[in-house]
Design an enzyme around this catalytic site. Structure first.
Site, PDB file in Angstrom:
ATOM      1  N   ASP A 156      -2.000  -8.962   3.922  1.00 29.52           N
ATOM      2  CA  ASP A 156      -1.955  -8.437   2.563  1.00 29.52           C
ATOM      3  C   ASP A 156      -2.289  -9.597   1.625  1.00 29.52           C
ATOM      4  O   ASP A 156      -2.385 -10.755   2.037  1.00 29.52           O
ATOM      5  CB  ASP A 156      -0.614  -7.775   2.245  1.00 29.52           C
ATOM      6  CG  ASP A 156      -0.767  -6.780   1.085  1.00 29.52           C
ATOM      7  OD1 ASP A 156      -1.807  -6.819   0.395  1.00 29.52           O
ATOM      8  OD2 ASP A 156       0.132  -5.944   0.868  1.00 29.52           O
TER       9      ASP A 156
HETATM   10  C1  NOJ Z   1      -1.812  -5.768  -2.382  1.00 28.91           C
HETATM   11  C2  NOJ Z   1      -1.296  -4.450  -1.888  1.00 28.91           C
HETATM   12  O1  NOJ Z   1      -0.029  -4.605  -1.293  1.00 28.91           O
HETATM   13  C3  NOJ Z   1      -2.229  -3.786  -0.892  1.00 28.91           C
HETATM   14  O2  NOJ Z   1      -1.736  -2.505  -0.609  1.00 28.91           O
HETATM   15  C4  NOJ Z   1      -3.630  -3.748  -1.440  1.00 28.91           C
HETATM   16  O3  NOJ Z   1      -4.472  -3.058  -0.560  1.00 28.91           O
HETATM   17  C5  NOJ Z   1      -4.089  -5.177  -1.655  1.00 28.91           C
HETATM   18  N1  NOJ Z   1      -3.226  -5.798  -2.645  1.00 28.91           N
HETATM   19  C6  NOJ Z   1      -5.547  -5.261  -2.095  1.00 28.91           C
HETATM   20  O4  NOJ Z   1      -5.724  -4.864  -3.387  1.00 28.91           O
END
Ligand code: NOJ
Length: 749
Positions: free
Chosen positions: A289
């Site tokens: 993430d």
């Molecule tokens: C953080 C989020 O937790 C995740 O779900 C998302 O896909 C990513 N950022 C990318 O934007």
């Protein structure tokens, strides 16, 4: 005879299909290996590096700071993927640098948060889950993929398949609710919709099951917080949708921000290597993430970014989203002998395989096509599908005096509430490619049906502009509109009030401790109730809110979530009876925040009843049950359940049947739900677990016998060591239109 021929053809076709797929996979594996041979360590690590779109690709090339470094990395083949940029022009520029300027010309894979629609906003995922309509959900994801792919996107960071039981957690909006079975079915539908049958087709994109794992169990419902749970909880509650995702061939996973039992998920060998890539044989790749590799230092698990990189790659995180950690440290870690190069090869092999599957090596520009982008984005059928999905997502919670559906002849309607005239909020959270203020508001939707209404805001919901990145400043002082709303309400025949949360009050980073209506909305509601009881309350929210006061004082309540581009049209269709609501709650609605986390899928204590006595498992000031249970939702018609049968089919499966009758005056759809309780087991089982459901359509007065087979797997469960066991004995089988109201039979196996 015809049937036999059809079956034979079916078998031949599927064998041919499987063989063709295996051949294709082996061709890809050869091409990946050949490419891997040519790559330097730097280039391999480059494939494992993902950057957020870092320059306005249609403007001048960056000259300084991070953006300059990233640009140079792109030229050097040190970037494998870019995220959250869409559109043919920008993506062509990025792809040009990767393909034409880097040594090996390996194409980039473009990822994007396509969460509920892309350019056309569909209802937030939690709302879609309320439809229990797997075909419609798959179709929604199909359309989202078509739009995203037409804008050059290859890969979505969806579906979020985290089980969410805590309404304080803002990200419940992005998932399918509290139940592992429903969650798994919806995960499969979404993945099939995104990926289709052929990843290389120009209208499909790779899906990503996220966030692996335990993110939905963040303590206190506070985002990014740690999660602590037994292994049986992990296996029985959290993992089923992820496992289902692997089974339908999801091509990527995203790990999560939280620690799970003390280990950051990003650095968890148990999750990524042992379970996902080991036990489940997942052949795709895992992306971290956002900066979650780097965050392992903040957790106190890694000493610095270098150490974090080492831990993450050993644990099986294949791609680093925006931490700069892999690109800065992996090469050195390998050279120093701290990371085995075979781990890098494995990660790169996985990433390249997905790129090959998408057809990017055959043509890096295959998804970048101006004409297709223009044609697809102007497609009106997408809006129609979004409207259909939105109608199916609405849940009728209360209709005590049959105020609904409204007659076309209804006069003198007053519409109140800050959200009723809002064109932005219905778009919900995570809708990066949707035009701001483009949703049909409730007021606009109503205009299509009647002119006999007037609108007044009552109170402002917030002060200032709502944006994705900023906290919302809630209005707690400006009461200037209340008097006018009250005066108008006094003379109205019906008051339609839309209250709730702005679309940006749920989603990532939007945890709340208060689950009431933000700001002065509750005060407004009470003022209006004081002068007019004929209220239809529409609750717009990205999560279950506490509606106890409303339930006690208002005859009609409808859960309308954040329904996307066609919100106002869909709600008006339901209010005027053009569509008979059929949604059922995918999450329990609590009576008070103190009950949270709450789920129907609980365990019996040793002292379950009665609630009114002291030394029993209860609250002194609140009931144990939710206000509206999981699976609950009304219709403009009624359904009767009779003649339930449940019998042993063979030694390890049960046949269940039930007659469902439409006992009202309108055609309607009903979600027939089957739950079980394993009465005595070596690990205490929940008092109810959803095991199957069917959504059926019935004309007034008509009945249907609905049949279900509960196989051995649905009667089995995971032990703490991850073993899946079937323990014969007594099973209570329950069938009904809600987890709160079922017919029961006991079956012995
Ligand atoms: C953080 C989020 O937790 C995740 O779900 C998302 O896909 C990513 N950022 C990318 O934007």
């Amino acid at each position: 005879m015809r049937l036999i021929i059809a079956l034979m053809l079916g078998v031949i076709f599927s064998v041919a299909h499987v063989t063709a797929f295996a051949e294709e996979q082996s061709k890809i594996a050869k091409r990946v290996d050949a490419l891997l041979q040519k790559m330097t360590l730097t280039e391999k690590v480059g494939q494992m590096n993902q950057y957020n779109g870092f320059w306005d690709a249609t403007g001048p090339v960056p000259e300084q700071g991070d953006a300059k470094t990233k640009y140079e990395h792109l030229q050097q083949g040190r970037v494998g993927s870019i995220l959250n940029v869409a559109g043919h022009e920008a993506l062509r520029e990025f792809q040009d640098v990767a393909v034409k300027q880097s040594r090996l010309g390996i194409p980039l894979i473009f990822g994007f948060d396509v969460i509920h629609g892309h350019n056309t906003a569909f209802p937030i995922p939690l709302a879609e889950a309320a439809s229990w309509d797997l075909t419609a959900i798959e179709q929604g994801a199909r359309i989202a993929a078509t739009e995203a792919a037409a804008q050059g996107v290859n890969w979505t960071f969806a579906p979020m398949v985290d089980i969410s039981r805590d309404a304080r957690w803002g990200r419940v909006a992005e998932g399918a609710g509290e139940d592992p079975y429903l969650g798994a079915e919806i995960a499969k539908a979404r993945i099939k919709g995104f990926q289709g049958d052929d990843l290389a087709a120009v209208d499909t994109i790779a899906a990503c099951a996220k966030h692996f794992a335990g993110y939905g169990y963040a303590e206190g419902g506070r985002d990014y917080n740690h999660a602590d749970m037994s292994y049986s909880t992990l296996y029985n509650e959290v993992l089923p949708p992820f496992k289902a995702a692997v089974e339908v061939g999801v091509r990527t996973f995203m790990n999560s921000f939280n620690t799970l039992n003390g280990v950051p998920a990003t650095g968890s060998i148990m999750l990524q290597r042992d379970i996902l890539k080991g036990e489940w044989g997942f052949g795709g790749f895992v992306v971290s993430d956002w900066a979650s590799i780097m965050e392992m230092t903040k957790h106190g698990y890694a000493t610095d970014d270098r150490h974090a990189s080492q831990l993450a790659v050993i644990a099986g995180s294949d791609m680093d989203m925006q931490s700069f950690a892999y690109v800065n440290h992996l090469e050195d870690l390998v050279t120093a002998g701290a990371v085995d190069e075979s781990l890098i090869d494995d990660a790169v092999r996985r990433i390249l395989t997905v790129k090959f599957e998408l057809g990017l090596f055959d043509d890096p520009y295959r998804y970048i096509n101006k004409k297709r982008e223009e044609e697809v984005l102007g497609n009106n059928t997408h809006l129609k599908a979004a409207r259909e999905m939105a109608k199916r997502s609405i849940v009728l919670l209360k209709n005590e005096t049959n105020l609904l559906p409204l007659s076309k002849k209804q006069k003198n309607i007053l519409v109140v509430g800050p959200l009723a005239n809002d064109k932005n909020s219905p778009l919900g959270t995570w809708r990066l490619a949707v035009k701001d203020d483009s949703a049909i508001s409730l007021v606009e939707g109503l205009q299509q049906h009647t002119s006999a209404f007037q609108y007044t805001q009552g109170v402002k919901l917030s002060i200032g502009k709502e944006t994705f990145a900023d906290p919302i400043v809630v209005n707690t002082t400006d009461r200037s509109g209340i008097a006018e709303a009250k005066a108008l309400a006094k003379n109205a025949e019906v008051v339609v009030m839309m209250l709730g949360e702005h679309g940006y009050q749920s989603g990532e980073g939007r945890s709340r401790t208060d689950l009431g209506f933000p700001g002065l909305q509750q005060e407004l509601l009470e003022e209006i109730v004081a002068v007019n009881k004929n209220i239809i309350l529409l609750v717009a929210s990205g999560r279950p809110l506490v509606l106890s006061w409303a339930d006690a004082h208002i005859p009609t309540i409808v859960q309308t979530w954040q329904l996307g581009s066609e919100s106002g049209h869909a709600i008006a269709d339901v209010l005027f009876g053009g569509y008979n609501p059929s949604g059922k709650l995918p999450m329990s609605f609590p009576r008070s925040v103190g009950q949270v986390p709450i789920s129907y899928r609980v365990f019996s204590t040793g002292r379950p009843e009665p609630e009114e006595k002291v030394f029993w498992s209860r609250y002194m000031d609140e009931k144990n049950s939710p206000l509206y249970p999981f699976g609950y939702g009304l219709s403009y018609t009624t359904f009767g359940y009779t003649n339930m049968q449940a019998e042993v089919r063979d030694k390890a499966s049960i046949r269940v049947s039930i007659t469902v009758k439409n006992t009202g005056k309108r055609q309607g759809e009903e979600v027939v739900q089957v739950y079980i309780r394993d009465k005595v087991a070596s690990l205490v089982r929940p008092v109810k677990e959803l095991k199957s459901f069917k959504k059926i359509l019935l004309k007034p007065g008509k009945s249907k016998e609905v049949e279900f087979i509960l196989d051995r797997d649905s009667l089995s469960f995971y032990k703490d060591d991850g073993k899946f066991v079937f323990e014969p004995g007594d099973f209570e089988v329950m069938v009904g239109g809600s987890s709160g109201s079922v017919l029961t039979k006991t079956v012995s196996l």
